[in-house]
Enzyme design. Structure first.
Site, PDB file in Angstrom:
ATOM      1  N   CYS A   1       0.827  -1.215   0.000  1.00  0.00           N
ATOM      2  CA  CYS A   1       0.000   0.000   0.000  1.00  0.00           C
ATOM      3  C   CYS A   1       0.859   1.262   0.000  1.00  0.00           C
TER       4      CYS A   1
ATOM      5  N   CYS B   1      -1.437   1.732  -3.108  1.00  0.00           N
ATOM      6  CA  CYS B   1      -2.430   2.802  -2.919  1.00  0.00           C
ATOM      7  C   CYS B   1      -1.825   4.204  -2.905  1.00  0.00           C
TER       8      CYS B   1
ATOM      9  N   LYS C   1       0.103   5.384  -6.127  1.00  0.00           N
ATOM     10  CA  LYS C   1      -0.937   5.402  -7.178  1.00  0.00           C
ATOM     11  C   LYS C   1      -1.825   6.631  -7.027  1.00  0.00           C
TER      12      LYS C   1
ATOM     13  N   TYR D   1      -9.025  -3.344 -11.239  1.00  0.00           N
ATOM     14  CA  TYR D   1      -8.652  -2.104 -10.551  1.00  0.00           C
ATOM     15  C   TYR D   1      -7.342  -1.518 -11.109  1.00  0.00           C
TER      16      TYR D   1
ATOM     17  N   GLU E   1      -6.857   1.896 -13.352  1.00  0.00           N
ATOM     18  CA  GLU E   1      -6.297   3.069 -12.658  1.00  0.00           C
ATOM     19  C   GLU E   1      -5.019   3.553 -13.337  1.00  0.00           C
TER      20      GLU E   1
ATOM     21  N   HIS F   1     -26.839  22.046  -0.864  1.00  0.00           N
ATOM     22  CA  HIS F   1     -26.963  22.578  -2.218  1.00  0.00           C
ATOM     23  C   HIS F   1     -25.989  23.715  -2.459  1.00  0.00           C
TER      24      HIS F   1
ATOM     25  N   GLU G   1     -26.007  15.811  -3.327  1.00  0.00           N
ATOM     26  CA  GLU G   1     -27.413  16.021  -2.949  1.00  0.00           C
ATOM     27  C   GLU G   1     -28.349  15.117  -3.751  1.00  0.00           C
TER      28      GLU G   1
HETATM   29  P1  FAD Z   1       1.439  -6.094   1.904  1.00  0.00           P
HETATM   30  O1  FAD Z   1       1.129  -4.667   2.118  1.00  0.00           O
HETATM   31  O2  FAD Z   1       1.731  -6.536   0.529  1.00  0.00           O
HETATM   32  O3  FAD Z   1       2.656  -6.443   2.861  1.00  0.00           O
HETATM   33  C1  FAD Z   1       3.318  -7.673   2.799  1.00  0.00           C
HETATM   34  C2  FAD Z   1       4.769  -7.465   3.148  1.00  0.00           C
HETATM   35  O4  FAD Z   1       5.383  -8.732   3.395  1.00  0.00           O
HETATM   36  C3  FAD Z   1       5.574  -6.813   2.029  1.00  0.00           C
HETATM   37  O5  FAD Z   1       6.209  -5.654   2.528  1.00  0.00           O
HETATM   38  C4  FAD Z   1       6.594  -7.882   1.625  1.00  0.00           C
HETATM   39  O6  FAD Z   1       7.844  -7.320   1.269  1.00  0.00           O
HETATM   40  C5  FAD Z   1       6.697  -8.701   2.889  1.00  0.00           C
HETATM   41  N1  FAD Z   1       7.101 -10.111   2.694  1.00  0.00           N
HETATM   42  C6  FAD Z   1       6.614 -10.987   1.797  1.00  0.00           C
HETATM   43  N2  FAD Z   1       7.152 -12.195   1.991  1.00  0.00           N
HETATM   44  C7  FAD Z   1       8.009 -12.072   3.042  1.00  0.00           C
HETATM   45  C8  FAD Z   1       8.842 -12.981   3.738  1.00  0.00           C
HETATM   46  N3  FAD Z   1       8.896 -14.287   3.427  1.00  0.00           N
HETATM   47  N4  FAD Z   1       9.598 -12.520   4.759  1.00  0.00           N
HETATM   48  C9  FAD Z   1       9.550 -11.201   5.122  1.00  0.00           C
HETATM   49  N5  FAD Z   1       8.759 -10.298   4.491  1.00  0.00           N
HETATM   50  C10 FAD Z   1       7.981 -10.744   3.476  1.00  0.00           C
HETATM   51  N6  FAD Z   1      -6.054  -1.227  -1.716  1.00  0.00           N
HETATM   52  C11 FAD Z   1      -6.942  -0.286  -1.327  1.00  0.00           C
HETATM   53  O7  FAD Z   1      -7.693  -0.506  -0.365  1.00  0.00           O
HETATM   54  N7  FAD Z   1      -7.022   0.930  -1.969  1.00  0.00           N
HETATM   55  C12 FAD Z   1      -6.229   1.235  -3.032  1.00  0.00           C
HETATM   56  O8  FAD Z   1      -6.326   2.333  -3.589  1.00  0.00           O
HETATM   57  C13 FAD Z   1      -5.298   0.266  -3.468  1.00  0.00           C
HETATM   58  N8  FAD Z   1      -4.480   0.516  -4.498  1.00  0.00           N
HETATM   59  C14 FAD Z   1      -3.565  -0.420  -4.883  1.00  0.00           C
HETATM   60  C15 FAD Z   1      -2.756  -0.142  -5.987  1.00  0.00           C
HETATM   61  C16 FAD Z   1      -1.827  -1.071  -6.414  1.00  0.00           C
HETATM   62  C17 FAD Z   1      -0.957  -0.756  -7.599  1.00  0.00           C
HETATM   63  C18 FAD Z   1      -1.710  -2.312  -5.725  1.00  0.00           C
HETATM   64  C19 FAD Z   1      -0.687  -3.323  -6.167  1.00  0.00           C
HETATM   65  C20 FAD Z   1      -2.518  -2.610  -4.647  1.00  0.00           C
HETATM   66  C21 FAD Z   1      -3.460  -1.666  -4.221  1.00  0.00           C
HETATM   67  N9  FAD Z   1      -4.315  -1.923  -3.144  1.00  0.00           N
HETATM   68  C22 FAD Z   1      -5.237  -0.981  -2.765  1.00  0.00           C
HETATM   69  C23 FAD Z   1      -4.253  -3.212  -2.414  1.00  0.00           C
HETATM   70  C24 FAD Z   1      -3.453  -3.035  -1.103  1.00  0.00           C
HETATM   71  O9  FAD Z   1      -2.204  -2.468  -1.388  1.00  0.00           O
HETATM   72  C25 FAD Z   1      -3.293  -4.383  -0.408  1.00  0.00           C
HETATM   73  O10 FAD Z   1      -4.564  -4.972  -0.216  1.00  0.00           O
HETATM   74  C26 FAD Z   1      -2.604  -4.240   0.950  1.00  0.00           C
HETATM   75  O11 FAD Z   1      -1.357  -3.613   0.843  1.00  0.00           O
HETATM   76  C27 FAD Z   1      -2.433  -5.619   1.595  1.00  0.00           C
HETATM   77  O12 FAD Z   1      -1.712  -5.512   2.798  1.00  0.00           O
HETATM   78  P2  FAD Z   1      -0.940  -6.790   3.398  1.00  0.00           P
HETATM   79  O13 FAD Z   1      -0.439  -6.387   4.738  1.00  0.00           O
HETATM   80  O14 FAD Z   1      -1.791  -7.982   3.297  1.00  0.00           O
HETATM   81  O15 FAD Z   1       0.257  -7.035   2.396  1.00  0.00           O
HETATM   82  P1  NDP Z   2      -8.302  -7.627 -10.531  1.00  0.00           P
HETATM   83  O1  NDP Z   2      -8.749  -8.937 -10.012  1.00  0.00           O
HETATM   84  O2  NDP Z   2      -9.003  -6.407 -10.098  1.00  0.00           O
HETATM   85  O3  NDP Z   2      -8.358  -7.650 -12.133  1.00  0.00           O
HETATM   86  C1  NDP Z   2      -7.680  -8.637 -12.853  1.00  0.00           C
HETATM   87  C2  NDP Z   2      -7.919  -8.421 -14.336  1.00  0.00           C
HETATM   88  O4  NDP Z   2      -7.090  -9.300 -15.062  1.00  0.00           O
HETATM   89  C3  NDP Z   2      -9.342  -8.711 -14.771  1.00  0.00           C
HETATM   90  O5  NDP Z   2      -9.705  -7.839 -15.810  1.00  0.00           O
HETATM   91  C4  NDP Z   2      -9.239 -10.147 -15.287  1.00  0.00           C
HETATM   92  O6  NDP Z   2     -10.157 -10.446 -16.293  1.00  0.00           O
HETATM   93  C5  NDP Z   2      -7.872 -10.132 -15.905  1.00  0.00           C
HETATM   94  N1  NDP Z   2      -7.261 -11.449 -15.975  1.00  0.00           N
HETATM   95  C6  NDP Z   2      -7.067 -12.331 -14.965  1.00  0.00           C
HETATM   96  N2  NDP Z   2      -6.420 -13.416 -15.416  1.00  0.00           N
HETATM   97  C7  NDP Z   2      -6.204 -13.218 -16.739  1.00  0.00           C
HETATM   98  C8  NDP Z   2      -5.589 -13.984 -17.745  1.00  0.00           C
HETATM   99  N3  NDP Z   2      -5.062 -15.158 -17.489  1.00  0.00           N
HETATM  100  N4  NDP Z   2      -5.560 -13.483 -19.004  1.00  0.00           N
HETATM  101  C9  NDP Z   2      -6.101 -12.291 -19.293  1.00  0.00           C
HETATM  102  N5  NDP Z   2      -6.697 -11.502 -18.360  1.00  0.00           N
HETATM  103  C10 NDP Z   2      -6.746 -11.967 -17.108  1.00  0.00           C
HETATM  104  O7  NDP Z   2      -6.744  -7.578 -10.206  1.00  0.00           O
HETATM  105  P2  NDP Z   2      -5.693  -6.387 -10.199  1.00  0.00           P
HETATM  106  O8  NDP Z   2      -4.402  -7.000 -10.547  1.00  0.00           O
HETATM  107  O9  NDP Z   2      -6.194  -5.230 -10.988  1.00  0.00           O
HETATM  108  O10 NDP Z   2      -5.666  -5.942  -8.676  1.00  0.00           O
HETATM  109  C11 NDP Z   2      -5.512  -6.901  -7.626  1.00  0.00           C
HETATM  110  C12 NDP Z   2      -6.308  -6.495  -6.434  1.00  0.00           C
HETATM  111  O11 NDP Z   2      -5.690  -5.381  -5.774  1.00  0.00           O
HETATM  112  C13 NDP Z   2      -7.716  -5.989  -6.755  1.00  0.00           C
HETATM  113  O12 NDP Z   2      -8.609  -7.049  -6.932  1.00  0.00           O
HETATM  114  C14 NDP Z   2      -8.032  -5.175  -5.540  1.00  0.00           C
HETATM  115  O13 NDP Z   2      -8.514  -6.015  -4.510  1.00  0.00           O
HETATM  116  C15 NDP Z   2      -6.686  -4.587  -5.159  1.00  0.00           C
HETATM  117  N6  NDP Z   2      -6.601  -3.209  -5.636  1.00  0.00           N
HETATM  118  C16 NDP Z   2      -7.467  -2.279  -5.129  1.00  0.00           C
HETATM  119  C17 NDP Z   2      -7.467  -0.990  -5.571  1.00  0.00           C
HETATM  120  C18 NDP Z   2      -8.439  -0.018  -5.000  1.00  0.00           C
HETATM  121  O14 NDP Z   2      -9.007  -0.291  -3.963  1.00  0.00           O
HETATM  122  N7  NDP Z   2      -8.667   1.117  -5.636  1.00  0.00           N
HETATM  123  C19 NDP Z   2      -6.535  -0.539  -6.587  1.00  0.00           C
HETATM  124  C20 NDP Z   2      -5.640  -1.585  -7.052  1.00  0.00           C
HETATM  125  C21 NDP Z   2      -5.696  -2.858  -6.584  1.00  0.00           C
HETATM  126  P3  NDP Z   2     -11.580 -11.158 -16.028  1.00  0.00           P
HETATM  127  O15 NDP Z   2     -12.454 -10.105 -15.484  1.00  0.00           O
HETATM  128  O16 NDP Z   2     -11.954 -11.609 -17.380  1.00  0.00           O
HETATM  129  O17 NDP Z   2     -11.333 -12.265 -15.052  1.00  0.00           O
END
Ligand code: FAD
Ligand code: NDP
Length: 459
Positions: A41, A46, A49, A178, A182, A436, A441
């Site tokens: 995140c 997040c 982004k 997502y 984005e 308003h 609204e």
């Molecule tokens: P993480 O935050 O991924 O933390 C896991 C940590 O474990 C990492 O730092 C990793 O380095 C560490 N790790 C892994 N394996 C090991 C190991 N074996 N030993 C030691 N350390 C290890 N969610 C939202 O709600 N709103 C958003 O706008 C949003 N935008 C996103 C945009 C992008 C591009 C992405 C990729 C995700 C986004 N998400 C968003 C999803 C959100 O980031 C994740 O759901 C959240 O960070 C999950 O938290 P976590 O603690 O489960 O894992």
């Molecule tokens: P998503 O699950 O949101 O989307 C995956 C996309 O990839 C879908 O369009 C899916 O298509 C497609 N896809 C999956 N497998 C294949 C394949 N084999 N070949 C072609 N297309 C494929 O995953 P993201 O990677 O975008 O994000 C992961 C998660 O991170 C999200 O689900 C969300 O929980 C979190 N996230 C949240 C954000 C937020 O809160 N604003 C922002 C970014 C991430 P199909 O629909 O056909 O299955």
């Protein structure tokens, strides 16, 4: 042998919260993080982004300014400047997270960690073994790019995107979830030429169908070229450029190919089988309501588990885990409603059941929907429209879902999430006085159902 009440593996949203709360309740806690504290995140999700989405909207504001009497001469955007400023902010946040752990007396190890079984954990950087009464796996997830796509090593994922030193002029994005939307949107708003290839008819599978169609129209109007019902079959280098072949045999030339096709839980090489921890077909760790895995004393929260991959959920799970384990709390249910937003421009916000789910589950539902031009468009001249819709159960007027595409959708859906979590009925919104002039609204002035769905009482 160092012994702890709790060893947390992973210093992201879920792991940091669990470690801090557990330590606050007196537990002796160690946390191992192999990369940077803050996790996905903060470092590659997040936060960067959203900062880049905000940057992409500044350009629109400058253009809109003309209609409001402003003249902005020679405005130019610098990707390297934005990147440098974003990186500075991420380092600040990383330090703040580390300081909070320090304050709570959590012992932090900068190392990969793996399970050895029997409560033992190996710190891979030194080979040291430590022991924990409880172990929490909070290792998150990783972008998927390990399939058999020809040329996948030439493709980027969201992790790479945040390290791009320069803005690519032409980008092909794969996926329509997502991340794909984005990043496609912010790149397009910053001036890149963007194609998005996806296998479905519409973007964002699983979301409300009317919303999907509306957003699709808005993205096309924003200049993004959407290529539905197709997939990427291969990528090859051609001089400085990349040439991507699609399933319909068309070829797209791009400077970058960005894959966003989902995220796989980080369970590889963790020693799960050795420790007796079960995973599902998606490689996610299976947990019960108390975050307990199949192995006694080993728990999991966040993206590595088999629930939704969102930061607020990872944080809530980490918090609940620590309270159950160290503060004597009995089981406390996770929220069943998940308000969420997709930070495209325009934004999409959604909470509760889609129209399709509501009809399937409840039969008779009333849909209130409205489309309108935001007030700002009167002078900016933009043509996009907001879509707002409410879905209410006819039997008792209970609001089942709220969905919108338009400016400030994320902010609005957060507050509607409060009302719907409290069990709001349509009559409660009707009774609320409007503010308003606002876009919000409209939520309290939607009087007549647009559609009355399901069988009538007489049928
Ligand atoms: P993480 O935050 O991924 O933390 C896991 C940590 O474990 C990492 O730092 C990793 O380095 C560490 N790790 C892994 N394996 C090991 C190991 N074996 N030993 C030691 N350390 C290890 N969610 C939202 O709600 N709103 C958003 O706008 C949003 N935008 C996103 C945009 C992008 C591009 C992405 C990729 C995700 C986004 N998400 C968003 C999803 C959100 O980031 C994740 O759901 C959240 O960070 C999950 O938290 P976590 O603690 O489960 O894992
Ligand atoms: P998503 O699950 O949101 O989307 C995956 C996309 O990839 C879908 O369009 C899916 O298509 C497609 N896809 C999956 N497998 C294949 C394949 N084999 N070949 C072609 N297309 C494929 O995953 P993201 O990677 O975008 O994000 C992961 C998660 O991170 C999200 O689900 C969300 O929980 C979190 N996230 C949240 C954000 C937020 O809160 N604003 C922002 C970014 C991430 P199909 O629909 O056909 O299955």
């Amino acid at each position: 042998m160092k012994r702890y009440d709790l060893i947390v593996i992973g210093g992201g949203s879920g792991g940091v919260r669990a470690a801090r709360v557990a330590a606050t309740h007196g537990a002796k806690v160690a946390l191992a993080e192999e990369s940077r504290i803050g996790g996905t995140c903060v470092i590659r999700g997040c936060v960067p982004k959203k900062l880049m989405v905000l940057a992409s909207r500044v350009g629109m504001d400058l253009e809109d300014g003309r209609g409001f009497g402003w003249t902005v001469d020679a405005a130019r955007f610098s990707w390297p400047d934005l990147k440098a400023n974003v990186d500075t902010e991420l380092h600040r946040l990383e330090r703040a997270y580390a300081a909070a752990l320090d304050l709570a007396a959590v012992h932090v190890e900068t190392s990969r960690a793996e399970l050895l079984g029997g409560g033992y954990v190996k710190l891979c950087s030194t080979g040291e073994e430590i022991w924990g009464e409880r172990i929490l796996i909070a290792t998150g997830a990783t972008p998927i790019n390990d399939d058999d796509l020809i040329g996948r090593s030439l493709c980027a994922t969201s992790d790479d995107f945040f390290n791009w030193p320069l803005q690519p002029r032409r980008v092909l994005v794969q996926g329509a979830g997502y991340i794909a939307l984005e990043l496609a949107c912010l790149l397009a708003r910053l001036g890149s030429e963007v194609n998005v290839v996806f296998r479905a008819d519409h973007v964002l599978r699983g979301f409300d169908q009317e919303l999907r169609e509306h957003l699709q129209g808005e993205l096309t109007a924003a200049g993004i070229r959407l290529l539905p019902r197709a997939t990427l079959t291969g990528v090859r280098r051609d001089g400085q450029a990349l040439r991507a072949t699609l399933s319909d045999a068309s070829v797209i030339t791009a400077d970058a190919v960005l894959r966003a096709i989902g995220r796989r839980p980080n369970t590889r090489g963790l020693g799960l089988a050795r420790a007796g921890v079960t995973t599902d077909h998606r490689h996610a760790i299976v947990v019960d309501e108390d975050f307990q895995t199949s192995a006694r004393g080993i728990y999991a929260v966040g993206d590595v588990g088999n629930r939704v991959q969102l930061t607020p959920m990872a944080i809530r799970e980490g918090h609940l885990f620590a309270e159950i384990a160290f503060a004597g709390h009995t089981r406390s249910a996770l929220p069943s409603l998940v308000p969420t937003a997709v930070f495209t421009t325009p934004e999409l916000g959604t909470v509760g059941e889609t129209e399709e789910e509501a009809v399937a589950r409840h039969g008779q539902v009333d849909v209130y929907a409205i489309q309108f031009r935001p007030m700002k468009a009167a002078l900016s001249g933009r043509t996009g429209k907001c879509l707002m819709k409410l879905i209410a159960r006819r039997a008792d007027d209970r609001i089942l879902g709220a969905h919108l595409v338009g400016p400030d959708a994320a902010e609005m859906i957060q507050l509607l999430g409060v009302a719907i979590t409290m069990g709001a009925r349509k009559a409660d919104l009707d009774a609320t006085l409007a503010v308003h002039p606002t876009g919000a609204e409209e939520w309290v002035t939607l009087r007549t159902p647009t559609r009355r769905l399901g069988q009538s009482e007489a049928a």
